[in-house]
Design an enzyme around this catalytic site. Structure first.
Site, PDB file in Angstrom:
ATOM      1  NE  ARG A 117      -0.476  10.222   0.176  1.00 11.61           N
ATOM      2  CZ  ARG A 117      -0.054  10.005  -0.807  1.00 11.61           C
ATOM      3  NH1 ARG A 117       1.054  10.333  -1.400  1.00 11.61           N
ATOM      4  NH2 ARG A 117      -0.816   8.777  -1.300  1.00 11.61           N
ATOM      5  N   GLY A 118       1.256   7.625   2.004  1.00  9.82           N
ATOM      6  CA  GLY A 118       1.885   6.710   0.998  1.00  9.82           C
ATOM      7  C   GLY A 118       2.647   5.545   1.848  1.00  9.82           C
ATOM      8  CB  ALA A 119       2.246   2.019   2.007  1.00  7.72           C
ATOM      9  CG  ASP A 169      -1.910   1.630   1.842  1.00  5.94           C
ATOM     10  OD1 ASP A 169      -2.555   1.934   0.678  1.00  5.94           O
ATOM     11  OD2 ASP A 169      -1.421   2.494   2.565  1.00  5.94           O
TER      12      ASP A 169
HETATM   13  O1  MRU Z   1      -3.946   7.632   2.735  1.00  2.50           O
HETATM   14  P1  MRU Z   1      -2.718   7.563   1.932  1.00  2.50           P
HETATM   15  O2  MRU Z   1      -2.686   8.776   1.091  1.00  2.50           O
HETATM   16  O3  MRU Z   1      -1.488   7.331   2.822  1.00  2.50           O
HETATM   17  O4  MRU Z   1      -2.914   6.362   0.843  1.00  2.50           O
HETATM   18  C1  MRU Z   1      -2.105   5.930  -0.103  1.00  2.50           C
HETATM   19  C2  MRU Z   1      -2.475   4.970  -0.999  1.00  2.50           C
HETATM   20  O5  MRU Z   1      -3.521   4.402  -1.024  1.00  2.50           O
HETATM   21  C3  MRU Z   1      -1.154   4.569  -2.035  1.00  2.50           C
HETATM   22  O6  MRU Z   1      -1.701   4.273  -3.088  1.00  2.50           O
HETATM   23  C4  MRU Z   1      -0.476   3.454  -1.279  1.00  2.50           C
HETATM   24  O7  MRU Z   1      -0.075   3.710   0.032  1.00  2.50           O
HETATM   25  C5  MRU Z   1       0.712   3.150  -1.945  1.00  2.50           C
HETATM   26  S1  MRU Z   1       1.860   4.135  -2.007  1.00  2.50           S
HETATM   27  C6  MRU Z   1       3.190   3.930  -3.038  1.00  2.50           C
END
Ligand code: MRU
Length: 325
Positions: free
Chosen positions: A44-46, A214
């Site tokens: 996870r994380g964009a 994201d």
């Molecule tokens: O649902 P997630 O855990 O994938 O959400 C991630 C976030 O909101 C992060 O802050 C975002 O993707 C930026 S990651 C560098």
């Protein structure tokens, strides 16, 4: 610790759902494994989702157009996912080596994170108190990450930050992942519940808020983990700078404002049951679980990309860093 490791035709993924208690890698094999890993937040994380999906496009034998659509549908809000699969599809059509292309995306992310971290660090001072939401560290991207990058780079250079980390209900990426990453890096971190952010700001403990993103709309509205907009509203009220950090690929110029961004909705089970031994509400109680919210551009002090620090007015200044093609 690397979250995504490619070697000799095999991909290993650090399963983030097991952190902070267990550090275990899984090896997805089928398209269903890859889809599940994205959907269930094993990755996870964009930016990390984008890198992972790029390897999926390279490694799986499936029809590339169908595979792209299938993977993209796992998580609709993070633009990096469809950005990476689109780039892989183009590479496929151009007859390029797909493993090389996926590795390129991965390496570029490392460089982008490094640049973002440098720009972000230039806005901070030694001793600063920083609030962060969700997890935008190396786990969410590649090395350094985005929102946590300035803190990790600063630590290497001898800065001492005091980080307040929102636990980030309901999936607790702040508690499980950010506090874990910062502890491992030796950074002073204090975990708070999301509803304590106002108090720590009022008490003067916060000099800046750092978050990842994201999707960034052309007018500077951003989609980020649910609760981010609340932190931005509080920061504005208390006169604290609110910084959004993300790679250029997170800017979606086809999206004129935040209203056009699709918000992923997840199961209410994550609110009621997921982390508890006993249910926290009756079975029949309805839940609403949007995974992201939109932070209005008027609440953002600067958007920090690998192409530099973009200040308001965002509609004009984001246009200035846009590729011409
Ligand atoms: O649902 P997630 O855990 O994938 O959400 C991630 C976030 O909101 C992060 O802050 C975002 O993707 C930026 S990651 C560098």
């Amino acid at each position: 610790m690397e979250n995504i490791i490619y070697s000799d035709g095999e991909l290993k993924l650090l399963d983030q759902t097991l952190l902070p208690c267990r550090e275990e890698y899984i090896t997805p094999k089928t398209k269903e494994d890859y889809f599940y890993a994205i959907k269930a937040l094993q990755v996870r994380g964009a930016p990390a989702i984008g890198i992972f999906a790029a390897y999926a496009m390279a490694l799986l034998p499936d029809d590339k157009v169908e595979l792209k659509d299938y993977l993209d549908s796992a998580r609709p809000t993070a633009v990096n996912l469809s950005w990476a699969t689109e780039r892989m599809l183009k590479a496929y059509r151009d007859g390029k080596n797909l493993i090389d292309e996926a590795k390129k995306i991965h390496n570029e992310d490392r460089e982008m994170c490094r640049k973002i971290s440098e720009y972000g660090l230039s806005l901070l001072n030694d001793g600063d108190g920083v609030l962060t939401h969700c997890n935008a560290g190396a786990l969410a991207a590649s090395s350094y990450g985005t929102g946590l990058g300035p803190l990790l780079l600063g630590k290497e250079r001898g800065y001492n930050f005091h980080v307040y980390c929102d636990e980030t209900r309901p999936l607790l990426q702040g508690a499980r992942l950010t506090s874990y990453e910062l502890e491992k890096a030796g950074i002073d971190v204090t975990l708070i519940c999301d509803n304590m952010a106002s108090l720590v700001m009022k008490q003067g403990k916060i000099n800046a808020v750092l978050v990842g993103t994201d999707r960034i709309a052309a007018n500077g509205d951003i989609a980020n983990k649910i609760g981010t907009s609340g932190a931005a509203i509080l920061a504005k009220y208390y006169g604290i700078p609110f910084y959004v950090l993300g790679p250029y690929s997170t800017i979606d110029y086809s999206c004129s404002c935040g209203d056009e961004i699709v918000i992923e909705e997840r199961s209410g089970d994550e609110i009621k049951n997921m982390w508890y031994e006993k249910p926290m509400a009756l079975k029949e109680t309805k839940c609403y679980n949007p995974a992201f919210d939109i932070t209005d551009h008027s609440l953002i002090s600067a958007i920090i990309t690998d192409r530099g620090i973009v200040k308001p007015p965002f509609d004009i200044n984001l246009e200035r860093i846009k590729d011409n093609d």
